[in-house]
Design a protein around this motif. Sequence first.
Motif, PDB file in Angstrom:
ATOM      1  N   GLU A 198       2.280 -13.891   0.497  1.00  0.00           N
ATOM      2  CA  GLU A 198       0.900 -13.523   0.810  1.00  0.00           C
ATOM      3  C   GLU A 198       0.098 -13.043  -0.396  1.00  0.00           C
ATOM      4  OE1 GLU A 198       1.639 -12.059   5.455  1.00  0.00           O
ATOM      5  OE2 GLU A 198       1.063 -10.606   3.908  1.00  0.00           O
ATOM      6  N   GLU A 199       0.774 -12.402  -1.353  1.00  0.00           N
ATOM      7  CA  GLU A 199       0.039 -11.746  -2.433  1.00  0.00           C
ATOM      8  C   GLU A 199       0.435 -12.210  -3.831  1.00  0.00           C
ATOM      9  OE1 GLU A 199      -0.168  -7.388  -1.740  1.00  0.00           O
ATOM     10  OE2 GLU A 199       0.870  -7.829   0.140  1.00  0.00           O
TER      11      GLU A 199
ATOM     12  N   ARG B 255       6.129   0.045   1.037  1.00  0.00           N
ATOM     13  CA  ARG B 255       5.572  -0.666   2.187  1.00  0.00           C
ATOM     14  C   ARG B 255       6.376  -0.364   3.456  1.00  0.00           C
ATOM     15  NH1 ARG B 255       2.399  -5.286   0.667  1.00  0.00           N
ATOM     16  NH2 ARG B 255       1.261  -4.675  -1.223  1.00  0.00           N
TER      17      ARG B 255
ATOM     18  N   ARG C 225      -3.954  -3.417  -0.139  1.00  0.00           N
ATOM     19  CA  ARG C 225      -3.848  -4.864   0.045  1.00  0.00           C
ATOM     20  C   ARG C 225      -5.211  -5.542   0.044  1.00  0.00           C
ATOM     21  NH1 ARG C 225       0.579  -3.385   3.680  1.00  0.00           N
ATOM     22  NH2 ARG C 225      -0.796  -3.331   5.495  1.00  0.00           N
ATOM     23  N   SER C 226      -6.291  -4.762  -0.023  1.00  0.00           N
ATOM     24  CA  SER C 226      -7.630  -5.333   0.056  1.00  0.00           C
ATOM     25  C   SER C 226      -8.395  -5.270  -1.261  1.00  0.00           C
ATOM     26  CB  SER C 226      -8.435  -4.595   1.132  1.00  0.00           C
ATOM     27  OG  SER C 226      -8.522  -3.205   0.821  1.00  0.00           O
TER      28      SER C 226
ATOM     29  N   LYS D  67       3.237  -4.155  -8.290  1.00  0.00           N
ATOM     30  CA  LYS D  67       2.067  -3.291  -8.124  1.00  0.00           C
ATOM     31  C   LYS D  67       2.459  -1.842  -8.385  1.00  0.00           C
ATOM     32  CE  LYS D  67      -1.325  -5.413  -5.030  1.00  0.00           C
ATOM     33  NZ  LYS D  67      -2.013  -5.284  -3.726  1.00  0.00           N
TER      34      LYS D  67
ATOM     35  N   ILE E  27       5.601 -10.409   0.861  1.00  0.00           N
ATOM     36  CA  ILE E  27       4.681  -9.983  -0.199  1.00  0.00           C
ATOM     37  C   ILE E  27       4.470 -11.111  -1.196  1.00  0.00           C
ATOM     38  CG2 ILE E  27       4.376  -8.387  -2.145  1.00  0.00           C
ATOM     39  CD1 ILE E  27       5.945  -6.309  -0.456  1.00  0.00           C
TER      40      ILE E  27
ATOM     41  N   ALA F 235       2.331  -9.037  -7.220  1.00  0.00           N
ATOM     42  CA  ALA F 235       2.221  -7.949  -6.239  1.00  0.00           C
ATOM     43  C   ALA F 235       3.522  -7.158  -6.136  1.00  0.00           C
ATOM     44  CB  ALA F 235       1.832  -8.499  -4.865  1.00  0.00           C
TER      45      ALA F 235
END
Length: 312
Positions: free
Chosen positions: A267-268, A241, A49-50, A275, A264, A272
């Motif tokens: 936030e992303e 997740r 996530r980073s 992914k 998800i 995402a």
Amino acid sequence: MKKQDQPQGTPMKAIPPYVKALSGSLGGVMEAACLQPIDVIKTRLQLDRSGTYKGIIHCGTTIVRTEGVRALWKGLTPFATHLTLKYALRMGSNAVLQSAFKDSETGKISNRGRLLSGFGAGVLEALVIVTPFEVVKIRLQQQRGLSPELLKYKGPFHCARLIIREEGLLGLWAGAAPTVMRNGTNQAAMFTAKNAFDVLLWKKHEGDGKVLQPWQSMISGFLAGTAGPVCTGPFDVVKTRLMAQSRVGGGVKYKGMIHAIRTIYAEEGLRALWKGLLPRLMRIPPGQAIMWTVADQVIGFYEGRYIRGAHL
């Protein structure tokens, strides 16, 4: 009697479920040995996530540089065991379900019956085998490093025992809902597509006694394995997740499948939810090619010995 001289309307001989189960388990062993590194990379990308990993190559080289080559085979024992059992259950249960949908006079099955049989086999394997094994596999794969003293989980059995002790038995079934949706959809598409490609490309019908060459099985299996990952990408990300998060020490980030998808996305972003798609496409179609190459040879041996031989 030769196959081409059979009377019209004669039902094709069915392959016994135990033969299909055996063929699937042998194919699973070969697939696991060849493709475990791709699965490790896929899991790391889905949990990132980073932005630590810039892509498949960067992820793989980073793991090798910081943790050693052996880290690419983390979780191999549960992965190989789970694939072997999963394919045995998948192939065997699909054969049983297909027999229920076959026409009693012709022995043929409709595309609808094939889809439902595949979906049912996928749901069964997800609940009985896939979910608990993948929970253990993902918990092992997300750990960084190889030093035992720094790792929470020392191995698959220790991992399973610790999850049960800390989170209860249901902890092994974290992410069951998206796993059921992913596997059910995948197998419905895969079994239908594999049969369609066998007929379209090689004029091969189940029970006709014809044995495909290994390269023919590889092509059909590869093509059949491509559609599922694209369609089920969000279910796979959410599954990973949910399985990765521990319930020890308070609340969890994701409350369930729908909540995880919404979180998800918020936030992303939408991307995402897909992914790890590229490593899935690098793993699943080749994995299906390997599995079906082995399985078709086992099934073909049975057909050639007990079906084609009986027709001569």
